[in-house]
Scaffold this motif. Structure first.
Motif, PDB file in Angstrom:
ATOM      1  N   HIS A 154       0.814  -1.218   0.000  1.00 32.79           N
ATOM      2  CA  HIS A 154       0.000   0.000   0.000  1.00 32.79           C
ATOM      3  C   HIS A 154       0.850   1.270   0.000  1.00 32.79           C
ATOM      4  CE1 HIS A 154       0.796   1.073   4.210  1.00 32.79           C
ATOM      5  NE2 HIS A 154       0.634  -0.202   4.521  1.00 32.79           N
ATOM      6  N   GLY A 155       0.178   2.401  -0.185  1.00 33.06           N
ATOM      7  CA  GLY A 155       0.841   3.688  -0.204  1.00 33.06           C
ATOM      8  C   GLY A 155       0.799   4.394   1.139  1.00 33.06           C
ATOM      9  N   MET A 156       1.349   5.604   1.193  1.00 30.38           N
ATOM     10  CA  MET A 156       1.442   6.371   2.427  1.00 30.38           C
ATOM     11  C   MET A 156       0.053   6.740   2.949  1.00 30.38           C
ATOM     12  SD  MET A 156       3.662   9.866   3.100  1.00 30.38           S
ATOM     13  CE  MET A 156       5.106   9.211   2.256  1.00 30.38           C
ATOM     14  N   THR A 157      -0.108   6.615   4.262  1.00 27.13           N
ATOM     15  CA  THR A 157      -1.334   6.883   5.022  1.00 27.13           C
ATOM     16  C   THR A 157      -2.437   5.871   4.739  1.00 27.13           C
ATOM     17  OG1 THR A 157      -2.471   8.423   3.514  1.00 27.13           O
ATOM     18  CG2 THR A 157      -0.798   9.366   4.995  1.00 27.13           C
ATOM     19  N   MET A 158      -2.119   4.779   4.089  1.00 31.85           N
ATOM     20  CA  MET A 158      -3.104   3.737   3.848  1.00 31.85           C
ATOM     21  C   MET A 158      -2.836   2.570   4.799  1.00 31.85           C
ATOM     22  SD  MET A 158      -4.977   5.162   1.662  1.00 31.85           S
ATOM     23  CE  MET A 158      -6.052   3.831   1.129  1.00 31.85           C
ATOM     24  N   LEU A 186       5.850   0.017   7.764  1.00 29.64           N
ATOM     25  CA  LEU A 186       6.241   0.763   8.954  1.00 29.64           C
ATOM     26  C   LEU A 186       5.593   2.146   8.936  1.00 29.64           C
ATOM     27  CD1 LEU A 186      10.065  -0.057   9.190  1.00 29.64           C
ATOM     28  CD2 LEU A 186       8.237  -0.918  10.679  1.00 29.64           C
ATOM     29  N   GLY A 187       5.099   2.578  10.092  1.00 30.07           N
ATOM     30  CA  GLY A 187       4.426   3.864  10.180  1.00 30.07           C
ATOM     31  C   GLY A 187       2.932   3.781   9.937  1.00 30.07           C
ATOM     32  N   HIS A 188       2.431   2.582   9.650  1.00 33.45           N
ATOM     33  CA  HIS A 188       1.024   2.394   9.326  1.00 33.45           C
ATOM     34  C   HIS A 188       0.424   1.307  10.211  1.00 33.45           C
ATOM     35  CE1 HIS A 188       2.940   4.187   5.796  1.00 33.45           C
ATOM     36  NE2 HIS A 188       1.765   4.715   5.519  1.00 33.45           N
ATOM     37  N   ALA A 189      -0.898   1.383  10.418  1.00 38.34           N
ATOM     38  CA  ALA A 189      -1.594   0.402  11.271  1.00 38.34           C
ATOM     39  C   ALA A 189      -0.918   0.318  12.635  1.00 38.34           C
ATOM     40  CB  ALA A 189      -1.664  -0.967  10.602  1.00 38.34           C
ATOM     41  N   TRP A 190      -0.534   1.481  13.142  1.00 37.55           N
ATOM     42  CA  TRP A 190       0.099   1.618  14.451  1.00 37.55           C
ATOM     43  C   TRP A 190       1.464   0.948  14.540  1.00 37.55           C
ATOM     44  CZ3 TRP A 190      -5.338   0.024  15.230  1.00 37.55           C
ATOM     45  CH2 TRP A 190      -6.187   1.120  15.404  1.00 37.55           C
ATOM     46  N   ARG A 191       2.090   0.680  13.389  1.00 39.52           N
ATOM     47  CA  ARG A 191       3.466   0.153  13.393  1.00 39.52           C
ATOM     48  C   ARG A 191       4.423   1.347  13.395  1.00 39.52           C
ATOM     49  NH1 ARG A 191       5.575  -3.357   9.325  1.00 39.52           N
ATOM     50  NH2 ARG A 191       6.818  -4.148  11.062  1.00 39.52           N
ATOM     51  N   GLN A 192       5.112   1.561  14.482  1.00 37.95           N
ATOM     52  CA  GLN A 192       5.957   2.734  14.633  1.00 37.95           C
ATOM     53  C   GLN A 192       7.420   2.420  14.348  1.00 37.95           C
ATOM     54  OE1 GLN A 192       4.952   3.940  18.669  1.00 37.95           O
ATOM     55  NE2 GLN A 192       3.478   5.423  17.878  1.00 37.95           N
ATOM     56  N   SER A 193       8.145   3.444  13.943  1.00 39.83           N
ATOM     57  CA  SER A 193       9.570   3.328  13.669  1.00 39.83           C
ATOM     58  C   SER A 193      10.183   4.715  13.770  1.00 39.83           C
ATOM     59  CB  SER A 193       9.797   2.743  12.264  1.00 39.83           C
ATOM     60  OG  SER A 193      11.182   2.681  11.965  1.00 39.83           O
ATOM     61  N   THR A 194      11.496   4.763  13.770  1.00 38.59           N
ATOM     62  CA  THR A 194      12.195   6.046  13.658  1.00 38.59           C
ATOM     63  C   THR A 194      12.913   6.159  12.324  1.00 38.59           C
ATOM     64  OG1 THR A 194      14.151   5.112  14.751  1.00 38.59           O
ATOM     65  CG2 THR A 194      12.528   6.238  16.152  1.00 38.59           C
ATOM     66  N   THR A 241      -6.402   7.125  10.139  1.00 35.89           N
ATOM     67  CA  THR A 241      -6.542   7.085  11.590  1.00 35.89           C
ATOM     68  C   THR A 241      -5.393   6.312  12.240  1.00 35.89           C
ATOM     69  OG1 THR A 241      -8.953   7.181  11.372  1.00 35.89           O
ATOM     70  CG2 THR A 241      -8.082   6.412  13.479  1.00 35.89           C
ATOM     71  N   MET A 242      -4.928   5.246  11.595  1.00 35.02           N
ATOM     72  CA  MET A 242      -3.888   4.393  12.177  1.00 35.02           C
ATOM     73  C   MET A 242      -2.473   4.844  11.820  1.00 35.02           C
ATOM     74  SD  MET A 242      -5.463   0.535  11.844  1.00 35.02           S
ATOM     75  CE  MET A 242      -5.459   0.529  10.045  1.00 35.02           C
TER      76      MET A 242
END
Length: 246
Positions: A21-25, A50-58, A161-162
């Motif tokens: 998927h793409g960014m913010t999806m 990473l960064g989506h569906a509450w998957r966080q990273s730096t 939202t995620m």
């Protein structure tokens, strides 16, 4: 809580598809295409980047996001079809060197985000900040995009939202934003089709190398960035037919 991936269909299906998927999806944003693929005999896997569906990273560099997906290719795991949308386009291209050399793969890129100037990055960063400040409703998306179904619109809201609010760093961490070079070394067992939205909406065609072996480009007149919502059958038309069983 984080969700690593969504799956559709039977793991014992004869064909496999990987959707990026793409960014913010999110992985769920592929619901419509996934169901069409399942009906066509596929087992479908869609990771959450990473960064989506509450998957966080730096680390939101494309190279690191692609590295995070490497387990999906472990043990020479093959896919007959890989589809990447927008930001998922360069992520998909970064995975090409790791695909099994013994299996033919069809890659379909939907409006891949290959190049952006610093000015465009600034504009997109502000647009994302605005969107995060007030997430639009499904009704607002449907009013703006008449071709979208309610389900498409709800999944767009879900992805937003995620999305990790620190994910806006994806723009700065990938500056200079230049990924056209990833498309210049297509493995012999890979065929790529680029489905590009109407040029009045973007300048993607300006950055795509022409005349390359294994690369096909199709422009979808009148269609916007969300090809999987607006014209899903244009994607399905690019899927190779299943081989007849002997």
């Amino acid at each position: 809580m984080s969700i690593s991936a969504s799956q559709w269909g039977s793991p014992t299906a004869s064909r496999r598809a990987l959707l990026i998927h793409g960014m913010t999806m999110s992985s769920q944003s592929w619901e419509g295409i996934a169901q069409l693929l399942v009906a066509d005999g596929f087992f479908v896997v869609a990771p959450n980047l990473l960064g989506h569906a509450w998957r966080q990273s730096t680390d939101y560099r494309v190279s690191n996001i692609a590295e995070d997906l490497r387990p999906y290719l472990a043990m020479d795991q093959f896919y007959d079809v890989i589809i990447g949308h927008s930001f998922g386009g360069p992520v998909t291209l970064a995975l090409l060197p790791f695909l099994p050399k013994t299996h033919n793969t069809k890659v379909i890129l939907l409006d891949p985000a290959l190049e952006m100037t610093e000015e465009k990055i600034k504009i997109n960063t502000q647009l994302l900040l605005n969107e995060m400040a007030r997430i639009r409703t499904p009704e607002e998306h449907m009013a703006e995009n008449p071709a979208w179904s309610r389900r498409d619109s709800e999944l767009r809201v879900l992805g937003m939202t995620m999305y990790d609010r620190a994910g806006v760093e994806m723009f700065l961490q990938n500056t200079p934003w230049s990924f056209s070079g990833l498309i210049k070394d297509i493995p012999p067992n890979v065929k790529i089709t680029l489905l590009v939205s109407d040029p009045k909406f973007n300048n993607i065609l300006d950055h795509i190398p022409r005349g390359m072996e294994g690369l096909n480009i199709k422009v979808l007149t009148g269609i916007g960035h969300w090809i999987q919502y607006e014209l899903p059958h244009a994607i399905m038309d690019e899927i190779p037919l299943a081989r007849a069983k002997l």
